[in-house]
Scaffold this motif. Structure first.
Motif, mmCIF file in Angstrom:
data_model
loop_
_atom_site.group_PDB
_atom_site.id
_atom_site.type_symbol
_atom_site.label_atom_id
_atom_site.label_comp_id
_atom_site.label_asym_id
_atom_site.label_seq_id
_atom_site.Cartn_x
_atom_site.Cartn_y
_atom_site.Cartn_z
ATOM 1 N N TYR A 1 0.818 -1.204 0.000
ATOM 2 C CA TYR A 1 0.000 0.000 0.000
ATOM 3 C C TYR A 1 0.859 1.264 0.000
ATOM 4 N N LEU A 2 1.989 1.216 0.703
ATOM 5 C CA LEU A 2 2.875 2.383 0.716
ATOM 6 C C LEU A 2 3.423 2.653 -0.680
ATOM 7 N N GLY A 3 3.891 1.597 -1.350
ATOM 8 C CA GLY A 3 4.395 1.784 -2.703
ATOM 9 C C GLY A 3 3.332 2.314 -3.636
ATOM 10 N N ARG A 4 2.119 1.795 -3.507
ATOM 11 C CA ARG A 4 1.013 2.272 -4.336
ATOM 12 C C ARG A 4 0.719 3.746 -4.068
ATOM 13 N N GLU A 5 0.790 4.157 -2.808
ATOM 14 C CA GLU A 5 0.534 5.557 -2.469
ATOM 15 C C GLU A 5 1.608 6.469 -3.049
ATOM 16 N N TYR A 6 2.864 6.018 -3.026
ATOM 17 C CA TYR A 6 3.930 6.788 -3.674
ATOM 18 C C TYR A 6 3.626 6.973 -5.162
ATOM 19 N N MET A 7 3.099 5.930 -5.796
ATOM 20 C CA MET A 7 2.741 6.034 -7.210
ATOM 21 C C MET A 7 1.660 7.088 -7.405
#
Length: 365
Positions: free
Chosen positions: A198-204
Motif C-alpha cells: 500500500y505504501l508503494g502504491r501511495e507513492y505512485m
C-alpha cells in the motif's frame, strides 16, 4: 441474535439519513464522532443513533475503530463496522443471520468500492467487517484490518451471500493523511507485506516514482508476499513508474513479469496494451487486449480495476483495428464498447465514423 452497527465519522452530515436508513435493520447503531464541526452529531441523534464525541490524537484509524468498537454493548452477538458513506442494500440482516452459524466469528460480503460515471460497478471485492463481539481488534494506522486477539483460534469466516454494501465516497475529502500514516505503519511493522504494498502504491499516486519502485521491489522481496494478484499489482505499479520516468523498455519488462505472475487477471494485459497504444504499436494492442478479453470471469478481489472490465478493452481494440485498416473489425469492437457506455459521446462518434469507413471499404471491395 443481537446485531449492532458501529462506525466513526467527522463532518458527514450529508450522509447521515441515507446511512441510518440502510443500517436500520440492526438492533442498534453506535458511532464515535471524532470532531465534527457541522451538524453530524445532531442529525445522528435525531435519527436514533447513539453518539459519543471524542478526538483521537494523534490520529490513527485503528485507534478510532477500536474506540468505536468499545461503544458496542457487551451483549451484542455480531458487530458490523461501516462508514457513513456506505450503504447496505435491503435484506442484509436476514442474509447475515442465515449465514451465521455456531462456530462462526466473522463474515465476508460483497462490497462495491467504486462506481463509474455511468453508474455501473467499478471496483468490486469481498470484505470482512462483520465479526463477533469479543476477540477482535483493529490494527494499522491506516488501511486498518481486524486481527484476532482472543484466546485460542478464531472461529470460521463465513461467506454471507446476498449481502451487498455500496460505497459512495465524498470526492471532496482529502487523502493527504494517508501517506504519512502508511509510512508510520511500515515503520511500526516493516515485515508486513500488505503495508509495504500500500505504501508503494501511495507513492505512485503521488508521482514519487523512485520511492514507488523502491518500496514495491521491497514488497516483492518479502517472504510473506506470496499472493500472486498483489505481487502482479506491485509489478504493474513498478512498470508504470518506469514508464513515467521515460524508461519504457524497463517498463515493458515489468509489465511482462506482471502478466506471468497473474495471467488470470486482465489488468496486466490492459496496462501493457495501453502503453503500446501510446507507442502506436497497433498489433501489440490487438494481441494484449485479446488476451485480456479471454478472461471472462471477474475475480473477486480488490485488485480488479473498473477500466479493465468496462469499455476500454474494446475501445483500444477498435482504434488499433482502425489504424491498421481493418474497419469491419474496428466497428464490431466499437459497438461493443458503446454497449457498455451508451451515453458516451466519443464512443458514439467512433461508431458513426467506423460505419462510414466500413461501408466504404465494402463498396470498394
Amino acid at each position: 441474535m443481537k446485531i449492532v452497527v458501529y462506525g466513526i465519522c467527522k463532518n458527514e452530515a450529508g450522509f447521515v439519513e441515507r446511512w441510518v436508513r440502510s443500517m436500520s435493520e440492526a438492533d442498534e447503531i453506535v458511532v464515535l464522532d471524532t470532531g465534527s464541526q457541522d451538524d453530524t452529531v445532531e442529525k445522528l441523534r435525531e435519527n436514533g443513533v447513539k453518539v459519543t464525541s471524542e478526538e483521537i490524537k494523534p490520529w490513527r484509524f485503528d485507534r478510532a475503530r477500536n474506540r468505536s468498537l468499545e461503544l458496542v454493548p457487551e451483549d451484542a452477538d455480531i458487530c458490523v463496522c461501516t462508514d457513513l458513506d456506505e450503504v447496505f442494500e435491503p435484506g442484509w440482516r436476514a442474509a447475515l443471520e442465515k449465514a451465521w452459524k455456531k462456530g462462526i466469528s466473522r463474515a465476508s460480503y460483497r462490497y462495491t468500492w467504486s462506481f463509474t460515471g455511468e453508474g455501473r460497478e467499478g471496483v468490486v471485492f469481498w470484505i470482512e467487517k462483520a465479526h463477533s463481539r469479543r476477540g477482535y481488534e483493529w490494527v494499522h494506522p491506516v488501511h486498518e484490518v481486524l486481527r484476532w486477539t482472543g484466546e485460542g483460534q478464531p472461529g470460521e469466516t463465513v461467506k454471507a451471500e446476498g449481502i451487498q454494501l455500496n460505497h459512495y465516497p465524498d470526492p471532496g475529502k482529502s487523502r493527504g493523511q494517508y501517506l504519512p500514516l502508511l509510512e508510520l505503519s511500515v515503520q511500526e511493522d516493516p515485515e508486513d507485506d500488505r503495508n509495504m504494498h500500500y505504501l508503494g502504491r501511495e507513492y505512485m499516486y503521488k508521482g514519487r516514482w523512485d520511492d514507488c519502485i523502491r518500496a514495491l521491489k521491497c514488497h516483492l522481496s518479502m517472504k510473506t508476499a506470496w499472493w500472486a494478484d498483489e505481487r502482479a499489482a506491485s509489478m504493474r505499479y513498478i512498470a508504470r513508474s518506469y514508464w513515467m520516468k521515460g524508461e519504457r523498455k524497463t517498463a515493458r519488462e515489468w509489465y511482462v513479469k506482471a502478466i506471468a505472475q497473474a495471467p488470470h487477471l486482465r489488468e496486466p494485459y490492459m496496462d501493457l496494451a495501453h502503453g503500446l497504444y501510446e507507442e502506436e504499436n497497433w498489433d501489440g494492442v490487438v494481441y494484449f487486449t485479446g488476451c485480456a478479453l479471454e478472461i471472462a470471469e471477474r475475480p473477486q478481489t480488490y485488485i480488479c480495476e473498473a477500466a479493465s472490465w468496462g469499455s476500454l478493452p474494446y475501445d483500444l481494440r477498435a482504434m488499433a483495428f482502425f489504424h491498421t485498416g481493418r474497419y469491419k473489425e474496428a466497428l464490431e469492437e466499437a459497438k461493443k464498447a458503446l454497449d457498455l457506455e451508451p451515453e458516451n459521446q466519443r464512443l458514439q462518434g467512433n461508431v458513426r465514423i467506423l460505419e462510414k469507413k466500413a461501408a466504404g471499404a465494402a463498396t470498394q471491395g
